[in-house]
Write an enzyme that holds these catalytic residues in place. Structure first.
Site, PDB file in Angstrom:
ATOM      1  N   ASN A  56     -11.370 -30.037 -16.311  1.00 41.18           N
ATOM      2  CA  ASN A  56     -12.277 -29.024 -16.853  1.00 41.18           C
ATOM      3  C   ASN A  56     -13.509 -29.717 -17.428  1.00 41.18           C
ATOM      4  OD1 ASN A  56     -11.698 -29.652 -19.757  1.00 41.18           O
ATOM      5  ND2 ASN A  56      -9.646 -28.961 -19.143  1.00 41.18           N
ATOM      6  N   ASP A 106      -3.727 -25.827 -18.006  1.00 46.83           N
ATOM      7  CA  ASP A 106      -2.621 -24.862 -18.050  1.00 46.83           C
ATOM      8  C   ASP A 106      -1.729 -24.967 -16.818  1.00 46.83           C
ATOM      9  OD1 ASP A 106      -3.422 -23.709 -20.486  1.00 46.83           O
ATOM     10  OD2 ASP A 106      -4.918 -22.479 -19.463  1.00 46.83           O
ATOM     11  N   LYS A 112      -4.365 -40.199   0.566  1.00 48.27           N
ATOM     12  CA  LYS A 112      -5.407 -39.184   0.583  1.00 48.27           C
ATOM     13  C   LYS A 112      -5.035 -38.031   1.511  1.00 48.27           C
ATOM     14  CE  LYS A 112     -10.262 -38.427   1.763  1.00 48.27           C
ATOM     15  NZ  LYS A 112     -11.507 -39.013   2.297  1.00 48.27           N
ATOM     16  N   PHE A 116      -7.773 -24.732 -31.199  1.00 48.92           N
ATOM     17  CA  PHE A 116      -9.116 -24.375 -30.761  1.00 48.92           C
ATOM     18  C   PHE A 116      -8.993 -23.364 -29.626  1.00 48.92           C
ATOM     19  CE2 PHE A 116     -10.858 -27.515 -33.392  1.00 48.92           C
ATOM     20  CZ  PHE A 116     -12.247 -27.518 -33.302  1.00 48.92           C
ATOM     21  N   LYS A 140      -4.152 -15.664 -30.288  1.00 47.81           N
ATOM     22  CA  LYS A 140      -3.650 -17.030 -30.178  1.00 47.81           C
ATOM     23  C   LYS A 140      -3.144 -17.539 -31.524  1.00 47.81           C
ATOM     24  CE  LYS A 140      -5.016 -21.470 -28.094  1.00 47.81           C
ATOM     25  NZ  LYS A 140      -6.113 -22.185 -27.401  1.00 47.81           N
ATOM     26  N   LYS A 186       0.937 -18.366 -31.488  1.00 48.55           N
ATOM     27  CA  LYS A 186       1.331 -19.780 -31.487  1.00 48.55           C
ATOM     28  C   LYS A 186       1.654 -20.297 -32.892  1.00 48.55           C
ATOM     29  CE  LYS A 186      -0.906 -20.534 -27.111  1.00 48.55           C
ATOM     30  NZ  LYS A 186      -1.487 -21.477 -26.163  1.00 48.55           N
TER      31      LYS A 186
END
Length: 400
Positions: free
Chosen positions: A208, A277, A287, A321, A335, A339
């Site tokens: 990301n 995730d 490859k 975060f 969240k 959590k």
């Protein structure tokens, strides 16, 4: 924070010496007592009388000008200082410090002092990027000297680039932040930062846009304010913050293992990393060759690190975060509860001045007790300090 401090201001020979006059004035206005040391070259640009008038103290220019026979001047000044600032610091002076050369009043005092030293370079853009200067700066940074990076812009030599002495206000702000009261003294802080990489084959991986800058800023600010800091970092191109223990990981599984390993021994845990995730179910040792048609890669869920930490926390103050693109407060609250967090820091990564890769951020801090505070756009280091102050206040409120 500078009120009552004894400050030695070293001025070396560059056109930016004129800015040191404003710096002297502003330090004095802050309540600091300033003693200025000038090199011979600095006196070609500004008169010692100017600094004497601004500081209301004698100016030191000669190692052998011993005004008080009961004292050795450079040792006396070195011992007197609470902190030293070198502004401007030329390539020549940085080279002297890096090689232990003491051939004038300023370099001799720097070799003798045990006070923190803050160096604000100013020079031509090509000089600043020269390998010798870079190596010298790395060397003395490792010794504990603090650099205040120059700004970019039009230089006196006619070039445009990095090398302009930072503004006096910024120099003072950086130093004041660094010498803040150690409000996290005695606390141990565990922080995760950066992205993870989930490999497909030896060439390709999923990741990301996280740069790790926010997590690294949190680690640096926590260490600056007295905490013992462990930083679990994904693959990022960032230098390890000073006085921080760094653990490098690559995958979500590796980050899971390290965070769980260090979790029991820390008071404050901040998961700022952007962990994948999902990861490919199948990976290839060679490859994966291009084929006709489309390619489908089946993915599986990775372990939810934050949820597991929330389920087993005991004494830890756990902060997550949430990087969102819409309904940020709504998803942040979800969240926070789901959590079992003590607090969450939410930001809209699409907002200008916030998000991945930026040097600034805009966030909202939410606690499980219902406290909510939006932190307006500021540097990530400033945002990090504000977050840590809010955590510290929450812990103090809990202890009442």
């Amino acid at each position: 924070m500078l009120h009552g401090k004894n400050v030695v201001l070293g001025v070396s020979g560059g056109i930016a010496a004129y800015k040191a006059c404003a710096l002297t004035s502003k330090l004095t206005q802050q309540g600091a007592t300033v003693r200025v040391i000038m090199t011979d070259s600095a006196q070609k640009f500004v008169s010692p009388l100017t600094f004497q008038a601004l500081s209301r103290n004698p100016v030191y220019t000669d190692t052998f000008d011993e005004k008080d026979p009961e004292k050795i001047a450079h040792i006396d000044v070195a011992d007197w200082a609470d902190l030293c600032i070198i502004a401007p610091a030329t390539a020549n002076l940085i080279g002297k410090v890096a090689n232990g050369i003491a051939d004038d009043m300023l370099s001799t005092t720097l070799l003798a002092t045990t006070a923190p030293v803050y160096i604000a370079p100013a020079m031509n853009v090509h000089m600043y990027s020269h390998p010798a200067v870079i190596e010298n700066m790395k060397k003395i940074t490792a010794w504990g000297y603090h650099f205040i990076e120059p700004g970019s812009g039009y230089l006196a030599c006619g070039y445009v680039g990095k090398g302009r002495l930072e503004e006096p206000e910024t120099i003072i702000e950086v130093i004041a932040q660094h010498i803040q009261d150690p409000f996290l003294s005695g606390k141990s802080v565990l922080i995760s930062a950066g992205p993870t990489r989930e490999s497909v084959d030896p060439i390709r991986f999923f990741t990301n846009h996280s740069s790790g800058k926010m997590g690294f800023a949190l680690a640096q600010e926590a260490a600056n304010h007295g905490a013992e800091v462990t930083l679990v970092a994904g693959p990022v191109n960032l230098e390890t913050p000073k006085n921080v223990k760094r653990i490098d990981v690559l995958t979500a599984e590796e980050m899971y293992q390290q965070m769980n390993h260090f979790f029991p021994d820390h008071d404050i845990v901040i998961k700022a990393a952007a962990v994948a995730d999902y990861r490919p179910i199948l990976t290839y040792d060679e490859k994966l060759k291009k084929q006709e048609g489309n390619l489908s890669i089946e993915m599986e869920r990775t372990k939810d690190i934050l949820k597991e930490l929330g389920a087993k926390k005991t004494k830890q103050y756990l902060v997550g975060f949430a990087a969102e693109t819409n309904d940020v407060i709504h998803y942040g609250r979800e969240k926070l509860a789901k959590k079992h967090l003590n607090a969450i820091v939410i930001n809209d990564v699409k907002a200008q001045g916030a998000g991945f890769g930026s040097d600034t951020n805009i966030v909202t801090f939410l606690s499980e007790k219902g406290f909510e505070k939006q932190l307006v756009m500021a540097s990530k280091n400033k945002i990090a300090k504000q977050i840590l102050e809010l955590i510290d206040q929450e812990l103090k409120d809990e202890a009442k």
